[in-house]
Design a protein around this motif. Structure first.
Motif, PDB file in Angstrom:
ATOM      1  N   ALA A  36       0.834  -1.206   0.000  1.00  0.00           N
ATOM      2  CA  ALA A  36       0.000   0.000   0.000  1.00  0.00           C
ATOM      3  C   ALA A  36       0.871   1.260   0.000  1.00  0.00           C
ATOM      4  N   LYS A  37       0.293   2.377  -0.404  1.00  0.00           N
ATOM      5  CA  LYS A  37       1.038   3.625  -0.478  1.00  0.00           C
ATOM      6  C   LYS A  37       1.142   4.321   0.883  1.00  0.00           C
ATOM      7  N   PHE A  38       0.406   3.807   1.891  1.00  0.00           N
ATOM      8  CA  PHE A  38       0.490   4.375   3.230  1.00  0.00           C
ATOM      9  C   PHE A  38       1.239   3.417   4.152  1.00  0.00           C
ATOM     10  N   ASP A  39       1.541   3.880   5.356  1.00  0.00           N
ATOM     11  CA  ASP A  39       2.273   3.067   6.326  1.00  0.00           C
ATOM     12  C   ASP A  39       1.323   2.054   6.954  1.00  0.00           C
ATOM     13  N   GLU A  40       1.336   0.837   6.419  1.00  0.00           N
ATOM     14  CA  GLU A  40       0.378  -0.179   6.864  1.00  0.00           C
ATOM     15  C   GLU A  40       0.637  -0.615   8.315  1.00  0.00           C
ATOM     16  N   GLY A  68       5.584   0.926  21.216  1.00  0.00           N
ATOM     17  CA  GLY A  68       4.349   1.578  20.797  1.00  0.00           C
ATOM     18  C   GLY A  68       3.724   0.944  19.576  1.00  0.00           C
ATOM     19  N   THR A  69       2.626   1.539  19.116  1.00  0.00           N
ATOM     20  CA  THR A  69       1.917   1.010  17.950  1.00  0.00           C
ATOM     21  C   THR A  69       2.101   1.871  16.706  1.00  0.00           C
ATOM     22  N   GLY A  70       2.675   3.062  16.881  1.00  0.00           N
ATOM     23  CA  GLY A  70       2.831   3.960  15.745  1.00  0.00           C
ATOM     24  C   GLY A  70       1.571   4.735  15.430  1.00  0.00           C
ATOM     25  N   LYS A  71       0.572   4.589  16.283  1.00  0.00           N
ATOM     26  CA  LYS A  71      -0.712   5.255  16.063  1.00  0.00           C
ATOM     27  C   LYS A  71      -0.949   6.299  17.147  1.00  0.00           C
ATOM     28  N   THR A  72      -1.479   7.449  16.745  1.00  0.00           N
ATOM     29  CA  THR A  72      -1.872   8.475  17.709  1.00  0.00           C
ATOM     30  C   THR A  72      -3.249   8.118  18.235  1.00  0.00           C
ATOM     31  N   HIS A 172      -7.249 -10.962  17.370  1.00  0.00           N
ATOM     32  CA  HIS A 172      -6.496 -10.070  16.468  1.00  0.00           C
ATOM     33  C   HIS A 172      -5.917  -8.902  17.263  1.00  0.00           C
ATOM     34  N   ALA A 173      -4.756  -8.403  16.845  1.00  0.00           N
ATOM     35  CA  ALA A 173      -4.178  -7.227  17.504  1.00  0.00           C
ATOM     36  C   ALA A 173      -3.108  -6.588  16.632  1.00  0.00           C
ATOM     37  N   PRO A 174      -2.969  -5.262  16.703  1.00  0.00           N
ATOM     38  CA  PRO A 174      -1.888  -4.567  15.987  1.00  0.00           C
ATOM     39  C   PRO A 174      -0.620  -4.590  16.829  1.00  0.00           C
ATOM     40  N   ILE A 175       0.533  -4.706  16.191  1.00  0.00           N
ATOM     41  CA  ILE A 175       1.787  -4.698  16.953  1.00  0.00           C
ATOM     42  C   ILE A 175       2.780  -3.656  16.431  1.00  0.00           C
ATOM     43  N   GLY A 176       2.318  -2.760  15.554  1.00  0.00           N
ATOM     44  CA  GLY A 176       3.219  -1.731  15.046  1.00  0.00           C
ATOM     45  C   GLY A 176       2.915  -1.360  13.610  1.00  0.00           C
ATOM     46  N   LYS A 177       3.877  -0.689  12.990  1.00  0.00           N
ATOM     47  CA  LYS A 177       3.731  -0.243  11.606  1.00  0.00           C
ATOM     48  C   LYS A 177       4.843  -0.848  10.743  1.00  0.00           C
ATOM     49  N   GLN A 183      13.836  -4.977  14.412  1.00  0.00           N
ATOM     50  CA  GLN A 183      14.045  -5.254  15.835  1.00  0.00           C
ATOM     51  C   GLN A 183      12.875  -4.766  16.684  1.00  0.00           C
ATOM     52  N   LYS A 184      12.377  -3.568  16.392  1.00  0.00           N
ATOM     53  CA  LYS A 184      11.264  -3.023  17.168  1.00  0.00           C
ATOM     54  C   LYS A 184       9.987  -3.835  16.977  1.00  0.00           C
ATOM     55  N   LEU A 185       9.744  -4.253  15.739  1.00  0.00           N
ATOM     56  CA  LEU A 185       8.567  -5.079  15.481  1.00  0.00           C
ATOM     57  C   LEU A 185       8.692  -6.430  16.184  1.00  0.00           C
ATOM     58  N   THR A 186       9.884  -7.009  16.145  1.00  0.00           N
ATOM     59  CA  THR A 186      10.107  -8.294  16.799  1.00  0.00           C
ATOM     60  C   THR A 186       9.923  -8.177  18.312  1.00  0.00           C
TER      61      THR A 186
END
Length: 229
Positions: A36-40, A68-72, A172-177, A183-186
């Protein structure tokens, strides 16, 4: 079945459907398959061998991800007095009491997480039919019903993720961008996985994590070995 886009099909070719990847391999691959063209958002999905109909097997809670999740996140707080002041100092977007309850009853829902003090729950309870179906109702299991409003707001703003298993045993859950480094995602993935493993009910039988997959918002699912962290 809806026809997948060419970009999705090209991304899916990078994934071996018959292979279960290690966490590190999966993180690297989920970034390659993001188109995608955005930060998925990077999301995980667990299929757990639990029966949510049983009270002791309703897997639900919250965990603060180290990166963090990268989301405001927009946080509102139902509180008065010192708890209201603490919430404001911690960065809550809106703090109120009866006025905030009325605002929501009038149709305002421009927020992501609601926190409330126990004394306020008698009034907040009137919002159950509005907030409940949207998963926005404050709940002590996720740390959003508390007298320590400052900590609750800080945790949510810092990357707290609430999770809850559905009727089919899926979580289901978000873990980042995708833009996060590997390393941060892991680290986020490991923290979340450790939390789910520790939440295993004593009465759960068989293989607790039946399957685990990771994907970007529009990318293909990648099977992950839950023991590979």
């Amino acid at each position: 079945m809806a026809k997948r886009s060419k970009k999705y099909q090209d991304a899916a070719k990078l994934v071996d459907k018959n292979k279960t990847y290690s966490a590190d391999e999966a993180i690297a691959l989920v970034k390659k398959t993001s188109f995608a063209k955005f930060d998925e958002t990077v999301e995980v999905a667990y299929n757990l061998s639990v029966d949510p109909k049983k009270a002791d097997q309703q897997i639900r809670g919250a965990v603060v991800l180290p990166n963090g999740t990268g989301k405001t996140v927009r946080v509102i707080v139902f509180a008065q007095g010192d708890q209201a002041k603490a919430a404001e100092e911690a960065g809550a977007d809106i703090v109120g009491a009866e006025d905030l309850v009325q605002k929501i009853q009038d149709g305002w829902l421009d927020f992501d997480v609601a926190v409330a003090t126990p004394p306020m729950m008698a009034q907040v309870g009137r919002l159950g039919r509005i907030l409940g179906p949207k998963g926005l109702m404050p709940n002590p299991k996720t740390g959003t019903v508390t007298m320590d409003t400052g900590k609750a707001v800080h945790d949510v703003k810092s990357g707290q993720v609430a999770y809850r298993v559905d009727k089919a045993g899926i979580l289901h859950a978000p873990i980042g961008k995708v833009s996060f480094d590997d390393q941060k995602l892991t680290e986020n993935f490991k923290t979340f996985n450790d939390t789910i493993v520790k939440a295993k009910p004593a009465s759960a039988k068989g293989n607790y994590i039946k399957s685990l997959a990771i994907s970007s918002t529009f990318g293909p699912g990648i099977k992950v070995d839950a023991t590979s962290f």
